[in-house]
Scaffold this active site. Structure first.
Site, PDB file in Angstrom:
ATOM      1  N   GLY A  55       3.402   0.346  -4.384  1.00 50.43           N
ATOM      2  CA  GLY A  55       4.739   0.621  -4.923  1.00 50.43           C
ATOM      3  C   GLY A  55       5.051   2.066  -4.616  1.00 50.43           C
ATOM      4  N   GLY A 109       7.069   4.313  -5.806  1.00 44.71           N
ATOM      5  CA  GLY A 109       7.130   5.260  -6.925  1.00 44.71           C
ATOM      6  C   GLY A 109       5.745   5.621  -7.415  1.00 44.71           C
ATOM      7  CG  ASN A 114       1.998   3.958  -3.245  1.00 46.70           C
ATOM      8  OD1 ASN A 114       1.199   3.430  -4.009  1.00 46.70           O
ATOM      9  ND2 ASN A 114       2.497   3.335  -2.182  1.00 46.70           N
ATOM     10  CB  ALA A 169       1.989  10.815  15.399  1.00 48.39           C
ATOM     11  CB  THR A 213       1.637  16.430  11.281  1.00 49.10           C
ATOM     12  OG1 THR A 213       0.585  16.302  10.351  1.00 49.10           O
ATOM     13  CG2 THR A 213       1.737  15.184  12.124  1.00 49.10           C
ATOM     14  CG  ASP A 258      -3.182   1.003   6.261  1.00 49.03           C
ATOM     15  OD1 ASP A 258      -2.007   0.864   6.654  1.00 49.03           O
ATOM     16  OD2 ASP A 258      -3.604   0.531   5.185  1.00 49.03           O
ATOM     17  CB  THR A 278       0.336   0.930   4.379  1.00 48.02           C
ATOM     18  OG1 THR A 278       0.059   0.047   5.449  1.00 48.02           O
ATOM     19  CG2 THR A 278       1.287   0.265   3.395  1.00 48.02           C
ATOM     20  CG  ASP A 293       5.141   5.825  -0.693  1.00 46.76           C
ATOM     21  OD1 ASP A 293       6.339   6.092  -0.495  1.00 46.76           O
ATOM     22  OD2 ASP A 293       4.684   4.660  -0.704  1.00 46.76           O
TER      23      ASP A 293
HETATM   24  O1  RIB Z   1       5.353   2.708   1.013  1.00 48.10           O
HETATM   25  C1  RIB Z   1       4.292   1.804   0.902  1.00 48.10           C
HETATM   26  C2  RIB Z   1       4.515   0.905  -0.250  1.00 48.10           C
HETATM   27  O2  RIB Z   1       5.662   0.124  -0.007  1.00 48.10           O
HETATM   28  C3  RIB Z   1       3.416  -0.097  -0.494  1.00 48.10           C
HETATM   29  O3  RIB Z   1       2.431   0.377  -1.366  1.00 48.10           O
HETATM   30  C4  RIB Z   1       4.149  -1.313  -1.017  1.00 48.10           C
HETATM   31  O4  RIB Z   1       3.850  -1.598  -2.332  1.00 48.10           O
HETATM   32  C5  RIB Z   1       5.619  -1.009  -0.832  1.00 48.10           C
HETATM   33  O5  RIB Z   1       6.229  -0.657  -2.009  1.00 48.10           O
END
Ligand code: RIB
Length: 327
Positions: free
Chosen positions: A58, A60, A62, A243, A261, A268, A270, A274
């Site tokens: 999520g 927020g 994160n 990147a 950077t 990963d 993902t 955040d």
């Molecule tokens: O930005 C990554 C997040 O987006 C993930 O953790 C997932 O939950 C989505 O909200």
């Protein structure tokens, strides 16, 4: 400072707090259901994956967890379901030192979930079902006003009702709290007040593209997009470019800065955005005199660590994992 009043919310337990927080996040909690496969499937296709795990995510939450791991005193204003994912999530905040007095529960919807696929290049595709996140309401936000108004920084995104994010940003701005807005996931026709309420408006390339209607594939295009977004009323704009680092433009300057950077090998990506935003909030709260360009450079270093292992929060570094030059 006085805590929230009891307003008989369904499963919302008011908590008194005398604390003043560095960073408050009004935003989402999702349980991430992550599958790893060699590549992302095509439309209508089934493919074999080689690993599966469940994590805390999520946008927020994160961002809040990353700020907390760097040493910020944090509180989360959010809603989870009355289910086992909601139980684990509340415990996760506590384990990370995040204040949970404003994390409400509801029986009207399940805790938010994100189905995530990560390919061998570390790229991802995500579908979220926001569920309980959409049940966060204005009375609960009002209950959090004492802590929002005395915080140093407030962060919002778009995985809860946009009206609630807007309201939180307005509360913060009225109380001279620095606002960071992350328009993710991006929506077309974003309410123009979002720009005016953002001291720092921070998005990635695809979000900038959707919001400006122009392609954002490189530093030059990102410079153009920052100018367009700043013109809409933000105090500063940051566009993250993976990147390639990020581009920063602060009002009233007309020259944007490209902040590169360090090259790393990504496993990963993902939640890297955040991690960047959580770190940004930490630095803004702790080093208020620091130039935004330097804040962004350090936040980029933190996010670069996060892409080198799997998962979202599971990959976020603590202060002890980072070099002294970042503090
Ligand atoms: O930005 C990554 C997040 O987006 C993930 O953790 C997932 O939950 C989505 O909200």
């Amino acid at each position: 400072m006085h805590g929230p009043l009891n307003r008989n919310h369904l499963m919302f337990i008011p908590v008194m707090t005398e604390e003043a927080f560095d960073v408050i996040v009004v935003g989402s909690c999702m349980t991430d259901l992550v599958s790893q496969s060699a590549r992302l499937p095509k439309e209508g296709e089934t493919i074999h994956g080689h690993n599966f795990f469940i994590g805390f995510g999520g946008k927020g939450a994160n961002q809040c967890i990353q700020a907390a791991r760097l040493g910020a005193k944090t509180a989360m204003v959010a809603k989870v379901g009355n289910d086992s994912f909601g139980d684990s999530y509340t415990q996760n905040f506590k384990d990370n030192g995040v204040y949970t007095g404003f994390v409400g529960r509801t029986s009207e919807a399940a805790t938010g979930v994100a189905s995530i696929i990560v390919n061998d290049a570390g790229e991802n595709a995500i579908v979220i079902v926001a569920g309980a996140n959409m049940k966060l309401n204005k009375e609960e936000l009002q209950d959090a006003l004492p802590v929002i108004s005395s915080a140093k920084v407030l962060i919002c995104q778009l995985e809860i009702s946009p009206q609630m994010s807007l309201r939180a940003l307005r509360m913060a701005q009225e109380n001279k709290v620095t606002t960071i807005f992350n328009p993710a996931p991006a929506i077309p026709d974003l309410d123009p007040d979002f720009y005016r309420l953002s001291d720092v408006f921070c998005c990635n390339e695809s979000e900038a593209e959707l919001l400006t209607g122009s392609s954002v594939n490189n530093v030059e295009e990102a410079r153009c997009a920052t100018r367009e977004l700043l013109r809409r009323g933000c105090g500063a704009v940051i566009i993250t470019l993976g990147a390639q680092g990020c581009v920063v433009l602060e009002a009233p300057e007309s020259t944007s800065k490209h902040v590169p950077t360090s090259p790393v090998s990504a496993v990963d990506t993902t939640g890297a955005g955040d991690s960047f935003i959580g770190a940004l909030a930490y630095y803004v709260a702790h080093y208020p005199a620091m130039r935004l360009e330097e804040v962004a450079r350090r936040a980029g270093q933190v996010a670069a660590v996060s892409v080198q292992s799997m998962g979202t929060q599971s990959s976020y570094p603590h202060k002890r994992d980072l070099g002294a030059e970042l503090f």
